[in-house]
Design a protein around this motif. Structure first.
Motif, mmCIF file in Angstrom:
data_model
loop_
_atom_site.group_PDB
_atom_site.id
_atom_site.type_symbol
_atom_site.label_atom_id
_atom_site.label_comp_id
_atom_site.label_asym_id
_atom_site.label_seq_id
_atom_site.Cartn_x
_atom_site.Cartn_y
_atom_site.Cartn_z
ATOM 1 N N GLY A 142 -36.420 14.644 15.922
ATOM 2 C CA GLY A 142 -37.679 14.171 16.048
ATOM 3 C C GLY A 142 -37.883 12.708 15.731
ATOM 4 O O GLY A 142 -38.457 11.801 16.221
ATOM 5 N N ARG A 143 -36.882 12.427 14.914
ATOM 6 C CA ARG A 143 -37.057 10.906 14.299
ATOM 7 C C ARG A 143 -36.435 9.979 15.430
ATOM 8 O O ARG A 143 -36.645 8.833 15.860
ATOM 9 N N PHE A 144 -35.262 10.495 16.290
ATOM 10 C CA PHE A 144 -34.802 9.872 17.331
ATOM 11 C C PHE A 144 -35.860 9.691 18.283
ATOM 12 O O PHE A 144 -35.909 8.431 18.982
ATOM 13 N N HIS A 145 -36.535 10.617 18.694
ATOM 14 C CA HIS A 145 -37.622 10.507 19.564
ATOM 15 C C HIS A 145 -38.834 9.446 19.259
ATOM 16 O O HIS A 145 -39.305 8.783 20.194
ATOM 17 N N VAL A 146 -39.110 9.133 18.121
ATOM 18 C CA VAL A 146 -40.050 8.304 17.693
ATOM 19 C C VAL A 146 -39.406 6.837 17.971
ATOM 20 O O VAL A 146 -40.223 6.195 18.384
ATOM 21 N N THR A 147 -38.275 6.531 17.725
ATOM 22 C CA THR A 147 -37.559 5.334 17.990
ATOM 23 C C THR A 147 -37.199 4.900 19.247
ATOM 24 O O THR A 147 -37.065 3.912 19.800
ATOM 25 N N HIS A 148 -36.811 6.139 20.212
ATOM 26 C CA HIS A 148 -36.578 5.995 21.644
ATOM 27 C C HIS A 148 -37.138 7.118 22.375
ATOM 28 O O HIS A 148 -36.479 8.262 22.805
ATOM 29 N N PRO A 149 -38.649 6.763 22.469
ATOM 30 C CA PRO A 149 -39.639 7.602 23.186
ATOM 31 C C PRO A 149 -39.071 7.959 24.771
ATOM 32 O O PRO A 149 -39.505 8.849 25.234
ATOM 33 N N LEU A 150 -38.391 7.020 25.523
ATOM 34 C CA LEU A 150 -37.786 7.281 26.854
ATOM 35 C C LEU A 150 -36.667 8.269 26.972
ATOM 36 O O LEU A 150 -36.121 8.471 28.019
ATOM 37 N N VAL A 151 -36.345 8.760 25.940
ATOM 38 C CA VAL A 151 -34.846 9.639 25.904
ATOM 39 C C VAL A 151 -35.517 10.926 25.776
ATOM 40 O O VAL A 151 -36.143 11.459 24.747
ATOM 41 N N GLU A 152 -35.163 12.005 26.642
ATOM 42 C CA GLU A 152 -35.524 13.515 26.547
ATOM 43 C C GLU A 152 -34.279 14.086 26.420
ATOM 44 O O GLU A 152 -32.876 13.888 26.432
ATOM 45 N N PHE A 153 -34.516 15.365 25.687
ATOM 46 C CA PHE A 153 -33.581 16.314 25.420
ATOM 47 C C PHE A 153 -33.707 17.666 26.044
ATOM 48 O O PHE A 153 -34.982 18.031 26.412
ATOM 49 N N THR A 154 -32.424 18.218 26.422
ATOM 50 C CA THR A 154 -32.411 19.582 26.793
ATOM 51 C C THR A 154 -31.706 20.277 25.880
ATOM 52 O O THR A 154 -30.392 19.955 25.678
ATOM 53 N N LEU A 155 -32.213 21.538 25.216
ATOM 54 C CA LEU A 155 -31.589 22.262 24.132
ATOM 55 C C LEU A 155 -31.201 23.605 24.947
ATOM 56 O O LEU A 155 -31.985 24.132 25.499
ATOM 57 N N ARG A 156 -29.799 23.951 24.784
ATOM 58 C CA ARG A 156 -29.261 25.111 25.047
ATOM 59 C C ARG A 156 -28.627 25.869 23.964
ATOM 60 O O ARG A 156 -27.970 25.590 23.446
ATOM 61 N N THR A 157 -28.931 27.111 24.080
ATOM 62 C CA THR A 157 -27.680 27.983 23.248
ATOM 63 C C THR A 157 -26.774 28.884 24.286
ATOM 64 O O THR A 157 -27.065 28.767 25.636
ATOM 65 N N SER A 158 -26.009 29.499 23.949
ATOM 66 C CA SER A 158 -24.834 30.108 24.733
ATOM 67 C C SER A 158 -24.680 31.379 24.246
ATOM 68 O O SER A 158 -24.638 31.903 22.688
ATOM 69 N N PRO A 159 -24.864 32.447 25.105
ATOM 70 C CA PRO A 159 -24.531 34.032 24.652
ATOM 71 C C PRO A 159 -23.114 33.903 24.085
ATOM 72 O O PRO A 159 -22.784 34.957 23.530
ATOM 73 N N ARG A 160 -22.214 33.071 24.475
ATOM 74 C CA ARG A 160 -20.740 33.033 23.765
ATOM 75 C C ARG A 160 -20.705 32.197 22.810
ATOM 76 O O ARG A 160 -19.478 31.860 22.556
ATOM 77 N N GLY A 161 -21.797 31.607 22.300
ATOM 78 C CA GLY A 161 -21.440 30.730 21.058
ATOM 79 C C GLY A 161 -20.562 29.431 21.112
ATOM 80 O O GLY A 161 -20.787 28.796 22.415
ATOM 81 N N THR A 162 -19.698 29.242 20.242
ATOM 82 C CA THR A 162 -18.897 28.131 20.313
ATOM 83 C C THR A 162 -18.236 28.045 21.727
ATOM 84 O O THR A 162 -17.943 26.840 22.201
ATOM 85 N N ALA A 163 -17.451 28.976 22.028
ATOM 86 C CA ALA A 163 -16.643 29.159 23.070
ATOM 87 C C ALA A 163 -17.455 28.734 24.559
ATOM 88 O O ALA A 163 -17.019 28.104 25.399
ATOM 89 N N GLY A 164 -18.598 29.215 24.562
ATOM 90 C CA GLY A 164 -19.573 28.839 25.436
ATOM 91 C C GLY A 164 -19.718 27.422 25.659
ATOM 92 O O GLY A 164 -19.705 26.806 26.766
ATOM 93 N N HIS A 165 -20.077 26.723 24.468
ATOM 94 C CA HIS A 165 -20.487 25.362 24.534
ATOM 95 C C HIS A 165 -19.275 24.667 24.605
ATOM 96 O O HIS A 165 -19.447 23.666 25.358
ATOM 97 N N LEU A 166 -18.207 24.994 24.193
ATOM 98 C CA LEU A 166 -16.718 24.092 24.599
ATOM 99 C C LEU A 166 -16.509 24.094 26.150
ATOM 100 O O LEU A 166 -16.113 22.948 26.435
ATOM 101 N N GLU A 167 -16.704 25.293 26.870
ATOM 102 C CA GLU A 167 -16.512 25.303 28.175
ATOM 103 C C GLU A 167 -17.372 24.557 29.046
ATOM 104 O O GLU A 167 -17.084 23.856 30.077
ATOM 105 N N ALA A 168 -18.597 24.150 28.440
ATOM 106 C CA ALA A 168 -19.542 23.631 29.020
ATOM 107 C C ALA A 168 -19.735 22.145 28.829
ATOM 108 O O ALA A 168 -19.858 21.359 29.851
ATOM 109 N N ILE A 169 -19.030 21.556 27.802
ATOM 110 C CA ILE A 169 -18.536 20.235 27.531
ATOM 111 C C ILE A 169 -17.616 19.826 28.581
ATOM 112 O O ILE A 169 -17.710 18.928 29.219
#
Length: 309
Positions: free
Chosen positions: A120-147
């Motif tokens: 929220g604070r980052f959006h105030v100072t950098h309003p042109l930056v957008e975020f997409t937030l995702r969870t993974s059904p496999r938690g940490t392992a899924g996120h590491l693979e996605a990275i």
């Protein structure tokens, strides 16, 4: 071949559906379908097998996917370079989040991050930056693979062990407690160890989640085997099962202090401290916006420049 075609192709491939892919790029599904069909005509081969349940990649699509991701990353990097000259951060940051950790600041001295507050604070100072937030059904392992696959720019994970292609910035760790119903034989104990609870029926997260990996490793290192008949993908469900006498679990006390019907008992095993870290690719530089956001997260955690793994 156009970058727009590759963007739509990657979105559909990662989402496994034309509908979800179109929603992700904010374009009508018919336009996405037409663009993919044009791409297939230009390539002379189909890139998707279209089925009622969704789409899967053909051999040609599987070969194209990593190249398409690389081209899109290069295009984003070029835009970032120009944006820095022009002034002001912009772009989209794809962030992987976990459901139960890293969102409760200033609790009992633990180093965690209130990620929504930082965003929220980052959006105030950098309003042109957008975020997409995702969870993974496999938690940490899924996120590491996605990275590693280039599907995420940044992810909150529950580990301090970085696989090849990933760099970690460890924010801190959270102690896990033994959780049981108030009528349980150990509810009034000052502390317990793994041998005390090895014969219990456990509720735990699915394999791949950081806390499940940590717990499995702790019992295995102690030469103990436990039973896990129940799996839950969030702490609220797990504690609900515990409260109703279906088993016990291990969970953080922070954020759950007011959970009714559940006793939290300290664990003597020091290995039951779940690390919380931010993961990002190690084989390619982050965008200017991602680097700035990471710096804000580290600062909020009181660990500017901290790294590990």
């Amino acid at each position: 071949m156009e970058l727009r075609q590759l963007e739509y192709f990657v979105a559909v491939a990662e989402e496994g559906s034309f509908t979800r892919g179109a929603r992700r790029v904010r374009v009508a599904q018919s336009a996405v379908s037409a663009t993919i069909q044009k791409l297939e005509r230009e390539l002379g081969l189909p890139v998707f097998v279209r089925e009622a349940a969704g789409v899967t990649l053909t051999d040609a699509g599987s070969a194209l996917l990593p190249e398409a991701r690389s081209l899109l990353i290069a295009e984003r990097r070029a835009r970032d370079t120009v944006d820095q000259v022009r002034g002001g951060l912009r772009g989209t940051i794809r962030i992987g989040t976990l459901t139960s950790i890293g969102v409760r600041p200033k609790s009992r001295g633990l180093i965690v991050v209130d990620l929504p507050l930082v965003l929220g604070r980052f959006h105030v100072t950098h309003p042109l930056v957008e975020f997409t937030l995702r969870t993974s059904p496999r938690g940490t392992a899924g996120h590491l693979e996605a990275i590693i696959a280039g599907e995420l720019d940044l992810a909150m994970v529950g580990t301090r062990n970085a696989p090849d292609g990933v760099r970690l910035h460890v924010l801190g760790s959270i102690p896990w407690f033994f959780c049981c119903p108030l009528r349980h034989r150990l509810a009034d104990a000052t502390s317990v160890d793994l041998e005390d609870v090895a014969d219990e029926m456990f509720v735990d997260f699915p394999p791949g989640w950081g806390n499940r990996t940590m717990t499995d490793r702790a019992f295995a290192s102690a030469g103990l085997v436990r039973q896990v008949p129940f799996e839950a993908a969030d702490q609220e469900t797990a504690l609900g099962l515990v409260r109703n006498g279906l088993g016990v679990t291990l969970a953080p006390k922070v954020g759950n202090e007011h959970e009714e019907g559940v006793a939290f008992v300290a664990m003597d095993d020091e290995s039951l401290q779940l690390p919380v870290a931010m993961a990002l690719p190690s084989d390619r530089p982050p965008s200017a916006a991602t680097a700035a956001l990471l710096a804000n997260i580290l600062r909020a955690a009181g660990r500017p420049g901290a790294s590990g793994g």
